[in-house]
Motif scaffolding. Structure first.
Motif, PDB file in Angstrom:
ATOM      1  N   LEU A  22     -65.510 -60.491 -23.689  1.00  0.00           N
ATOM      2  CA  LEU A  22     -65.655 -61.167 -22.393  1.00  0.00           C
ATOM      3  C   LEU A  22     -64.296 -61.591 -21.842  1.00  0.00           C
ATOM      4  O   LEU A  22     -64.188 -62.540 -21.065  1.00  0.00           O
ATOM      5  CB  LEU A  22     -66.583 -62.374 -22.543  1.00  0.00           C
ATOM      6  CG  LEU A  22     -68.047 -62.033 -22.874  1.00  0.00           C
ATOM      7  CD1 LEU A  22     -68.828 -63.281 -23.249  1.00  0.00           C
ATOM      8  CD2 LEU A  22     -68.708 -61.332 -21.686  1.00  0.00           C
ATOM      9  N   ASP A  23     -63.257 -60.890 -22.299  1.00  0.00           N
ATOM     10  CA  ASP A  23     -61.895 -61.041 -21.771  1.00  0.00           C
ATOM     11  C   ASP A  23     -61.250 -62.377 -22.107  1.00  0.00           C
ATOM     12  O   ASP A  23     -60.346 -62.828 -21.399  1.00  0.00           O
ATOM     13  CB  ASP A  23     -61.859 -60.817 -20.255  1.00  0.00           C
ATOM     14  CG  ASP A  23     -62.297 -59.410 -19.866  1.00  0.00           C
ATOM     15  OD1 ASP A  23     -61.942 -58.464 -20.593  1.00  0.00           O
ATOM     16  OD2 ASP A  23     -63.008 -59.260 -18.854  1.00  0.00           O
ATOM     17  N   ARG A  24     -61.697 -63.016 -23.194  1.00  0.00           N
ATOM     18  CA  ARG A  24     -60.993 -64.202 -23.688  1.00  0.00           C
ATOM     19  C   ARG A  24     -59.970 -63.766 -24.732  1.00  0.00           C
ATOM     20  O   ARG A  24     -60.218 -62.858 -25.525  1.00  0.00           O
ATOM     21  CB  ARG A  24     -61.962 -65.205 -24.314  1.00  0.00           C
ATOM     22  CG  ARG A  24     -62.543 -66.250 -23.374  1.00  0.00           C
ATOM     23  CD  ARG A  24     -63.035 -65.702 -22.097  1.00  0.00           C
ATOM     24  NE  ARG A  24     -63.642 -66.691 -21.202  1.00  0.00           N
ATOM     25  CZ  ARG A  24     -64.415 -66.355 -20.187  1.00  0.00           C
ATOM     26  NH1 ARG A  24     -64.679 -65.065 -19.941  1.00  0.00           N
ATOM     27  NH2 ARG A  24     -64.902 -67.283 -19.393  1.00  0.00           N
ATOM     28  N   ARG A  25     -58.822 -64.423 -24.697  1.00  0.00           N
ATOM     29  CA  ARG A  25     -57.789 -64.173 -25.708  1.00  0.00           C
ATOM     30  C   ARG A  25     -58.156 -65.014 -26.935  1.00  0.00           C
ATOM     31  O   ARG A  25     -58.210 -66.237 -26.846  1.00  0.00           O
ATOM     32  CB  ARG A  25     -56.415 -64.571 -25.186  1.00  0.00           C
ATOM     33  CG  ARG A  25     -55.953 -63.778 -23.963  1.00  0.00           C
ATOM     34  CD  ARG A  25     -54.734 -64.435 -23.331  1.00  0.00           C
ATOM     35  NE  ARG A  25     -55.056 -65.793 -22.881  1.00  0.00           N
ATOM     36  CZ  ARG A  25     -54.148 -66.747 -22.633  1.00  0.00           C
ATOM     37  NH1 ARG A  25     -52.858 -66.483 -22.793  1.00  0.00           N
ATOM     38  NH2 ARG A  25     -54.521 -67.951 -22.231  1.00  0.00           N
ATOM     39  N   VAL A  26     -58.398 -64.340 -28.056  1.00  0.00           N
ATOM     40  CA  VAL A  26     -58.974 -65.012 -29.220  1.00  0.00           C
ATOM     41  C   VAL A  26     -58.083 -64.823 -30.446  1.00  0.00           C
ATOM     42  O   VAL A  26     -57.609 -63.723 -30.729  1.00  0.00           O
ATOM     43  CB  VAL A  26     -60.382 -64.465 -29.531  1.00  0.00           C
ATOM     44  CG1 VAL A  26     -60.984 -65.194 -30.736  1.00  0.00           C
ATOM     45  CG2 VAL A  26     -61.298 -64.605 -28.314  1.00  0.00           C
ATOM     46  N   LEU A  27     -57.885 -65.933 -31.181  1.00  0.00           N
ATOM     47  CA  LEU A  27     -57.249 -65.898 -32.497  1.00  0.00           C
ATOM     48  C   LEU A  27     -58.265 -66.381 -33.513  1.00  0.00           C
ATOM     49  O   LEU A  27     -58.867 -67.448 -33.346  1.00  0.00           O
ATOM     50  CB  LEU A  27     -56.022 -66.810 -32.530  1.00  0.00           C
ATOM     51  CG  LEU A  27     -55.374 -67.001 -33.926  1.00  0.00           C
ATOM     52  CD1 LEU A  27     -54.800 -65.679 -34.449  1.00  0.00           C
ATOM     53  CD2 LEU A  27     -54.287 -68.069 -33.864  1.00  0.00           C
ATOM     54  N   LEU A  28     -58.475 -65.608 -34.579  1.00  0.00           N
ATOM     55  CA  LEU A  28     -59.345 -65.992 -35.683  1.00  0.00           C
ATOM     56  C   LEU A  28     -58.464 -66.365 -36.871  1.00  0.00           C
ATOM     57  O   LEU A  28     -57.658 -65.566 -37.336  1.00  0.00           O
ATOM     58  CB  LEU A  28     -60.280 -64.842 -36.053  1.00  0.00           C
ATOM     59  CG  LEU A  28     -61.188 -65.054 -37.269  1.00  0.00           C
ATOM     60  CD1 LEU A  28     -62.100 -66.267 -37.085  1.00  0.00           C
ATOM     61  CD2 LEU A  28     -62.026 -63.801 -37.529  1.00  0.00           C
ATOM     62  N   VAL A  29     -58.608 -67.595 -37.350  1.00  0.00           N
ATOM     63  CA  VAL A  29     -57.837 -68.084 -38.500  1.00  0.00           C
ATOM     64  C   VAL A  29     -58.738 -68.046 -39.726  1.00  0.00           C
ATOM     65  O   VAL A  29     -59.785 -68.704 -39.752  1.00  0.00           O
ATOM     66  CB  VAL A  29     -57.331 -69.523 -38.260  1.00  0.00           C
ATOM     67  CG1 VAL A  29     -56.545 -70.016 -39.473  1.00  0.00           C
ATOM     68  CG2 VAL A  29     -56.471 -69.589 -36.996  1.00  0.00           C
ATOM     69  N   ASP A  30     -58.330 -67.296 -40.743  1.00  0.00           N
ATOM     70  CA  ASP A  30     -59.119 -67.162 -41.969  1.00  0.00           C
ATOM     71  C   ASP A  30     -58.619 -68.180 -42.988  1.00  0.00           C
ATOM     72  O   ASP A  30     -57.627 -67.955 -43.686  1.00  0.00           O
ATOM     73  CB  ASP A  30     -58.996 -65.742 -42.519  1.00  0.00           C
ATOM     74  CG  ASP A  30     -59.975 -65.486 -43.662  1.00  0.00           C
ATOM     75  OD1 ASP A  30     -60.641 -66.446 -44.087  1.00  0.00           O
ATOM     76  OD2 ASP A  30     -60.074 -64.332 -44.116  1.00  0.00           O
ATOM     77  N   LEU A  31     -59.318 -69.304 -43.077  1.00  0.00           N
ATOM     78  CA  LEU A  31     -58.916 -70.384 -43.965  1.00  0.00           C
ATOM     79  C   LEU A  31     -59.761 -70.426 -45.244  1.00  0.00           C
ATOM     80  O   LEU A  31     -59.685 -71.378 -46.012  1.00  0.00           O
ATOM     81  CB  LEU A  31     -59.021 -71.728 -43.224  1.00  0.00           C
ATOM     82  CG  LEU A  31     -57.994 -72.813 -43.550  1.00  0.00           C
ATOM     83  CD1 LEU A  31     -56.581 -72.312 -43.306  1.00  0.00           C
ATOM     84  CD2 LEU A  31     -58.258 -74.066 -42.727  1.00  0.00           C
TER      85      LEU A  31
END
Length: 255
Positions: A30-39
């Motif tokens: 949906l055109d959001r800039r996303v960062l996924l942090v794997d903690l």
């Protein structure tokens, strides 16, 4: 300003990592800039995003300890269309490694400070325990998304998590809010699901998200292919549910 959302539940097997990966993919679509942090030391969010956790030169642990920058550690230009700050088994040492650091609960806050504004949304996949990694996530986050399976002990297991959220609010992050309670592996045909559903509605009210994630074999298969279900089987019930969830989160949090 970026919205930082921690996905957490100290109970394992509730679809936390699956929801982190698929919400990231659905928001990116949906055109959001996303960062996924794997903690999570299991590194499943990294693997489910197409990253081999065993081949990492640097991981989120190096960033937490100040031995690498988030900018240099983030993996981008992935087929999944979102960026990942990857994690692996090295995170099992975090509890001990962070012990001697000043303001150890704020290491992730500091680490994300230089990159968060490059994204509309930062999603943090927490470990299934209330340890120092989870405390770091809650300290860095604006809000908490709690995946929850509709089962007998669902509410009982939440009390410790909600207590921890309240403690973090009172001590280091007064603006921390509950973004929503997400019902996963949902099967409305069973009487137990309907019973727990009613308890959740009575207890959480508006905090209970309208979207539910159904039990779906394609959701379970997707991680073995290193893809979110939204790419692995985009027309499956699970994929459709995560796309609906992304839209609900956009409306709820003005993403």
């Amino acid at each position: 300003m970026s919205q930082i959302i921690a996905l957490t539940n100290q109970k394992g097997g509730v679809g936390k990592t699956t929801s982190a990966v698929n919400l990231a993919a659905s928001l990116a679509a949906l055109d959001r800039r996303v960062l996924l942090v794997d903690l999570d030391p299991q590194g499943h969010a990294s693997m489910g995003s197409g990253i081999d956790k065993h081949e990492l030169d640097k991981s989120v642990l190096d960033v937490l300890l100040g031995e690498a920058t988030a900018t240099d550690t983030i993996v981008s230009q992935l087929p999944v269309k979102y960026d990942v700050l990857p994690g692996n088994g090295d995170l099992t040492a975090a509890e001990v490694e962070l012990l001697d650091l000043d303001k150890r609960e704020s290491c992730l806050t500091v680490a994300l400070g230089s990159v968060a504004d490059n994204y509309d949304v930062v999603l943090i996949d927490c470990p299934p325990s209330l340890n120092m990694l989870t405390v770091n996530a809650l300290t860095a986050a604006n809000s908490v998304l709690i995946p929850l399976q509709c089962e007998f002990y669902a509410l009982e297991g939440l009390s410790a998590l909600l207590d921890t959220v309240e403690q973090i609010k009172q001590s280091v992050n007064p603006d921390l809010a509950i973004a929503g309670i997400l019902r996963t592996m949902y099967d409305k045909r069973t009487s137990l699901t309907r019973e727990v559903d009613k308890q959740l509605r009575d207890f959480f009210g508006d905090a209970l998200l309208k979207t539910t994630i159904p039990r779906n074999v394609k959701v379970a298969e997707a991680p073995s292919h290193g893809l979110p279900v939204t790419q692995y089987a985009r027309f499956s019930r699970g994929s459709q549910a995560y796309r609906v969830l992304a839209k609900e989160m956009i409306r709820r949090l003005s993403l």
